[in-house]
Design a protein around this motif. Structure first.
Motif: not given
Length: 163
Positions: A32-61
């Protein structure tokens, strides 16, 4: 105005997704460490991006180049992914943000990315979108054309096509 983002709720959702990824990886006999989780931020505000980053997801689409540009300026530390339809006139925005483009489907788009990357002194990174269902509205390179398309893209200075 968007409702406030609850970082704890975002973290819980990320944990649930990671559990599903781990289970799927186990079924496929993959790490599972070879899988990249990408959180897609379409229509979500920058605060949501900050929240996923804080939750350990540095990859955002992001689906829209201008939204990606705005959010990239507001939220440092993200590895950006562009998952929308590539428009040549937006190539500079994507290169400037260092985004991995997931939707490369034309040689003109490849050349635009390469040209913008060379001008910026960097290399654009892209994945090829392959069209499998032959719908009129679908975008992507047909499987029969993929080898030739990859060869042509590899010849574009300033562009790295990733697997």
């Amino acid at each position: 105005m968007s409702p406030p983002v609850d970082p704890a709720a975002v973290a819980a959702k990320v944990a649930a997704v990671r559990e599903r990824v781990a289970a799927a990886a186990a079924r496929a006999e993959r790490d599972p460490d070879q899988v990249t989780l990408v959180a897609v931020a379409k229509l979500f505000p920058a605060d949501a991006v900050r929240a996923v980053l804080a939750a350990g997801v540095p990859d955002v689409g992001e689906n829209y180049a201008k939204d990606l540009e705005r959010k990239a300026a507001e939220v440092p530390g993200v590895r950006w992914h562009f998952v929308g339809r590539l428009q040549r006139n937006k190539a500079g925005v994507l290169v400037g943000a260092g985004a991995l483009v997931h939707s490369l489907d034309s040689l003109a788009g490849a050349r635009a990315l390469g040209r913008r990357a060379l001008a910026a002194g960097t290399t654009a990174r892209a994945l090829v979108q392959v069209e499998l269902d032959h719908r009129e509205a679908a975008h992507g390179v047909r499987p029969a054309d993929l080898a030739g398309f990859l060869d042509a893209c590899r010849a574009v200075d300033g562009l790295a096509v990733e697997a």
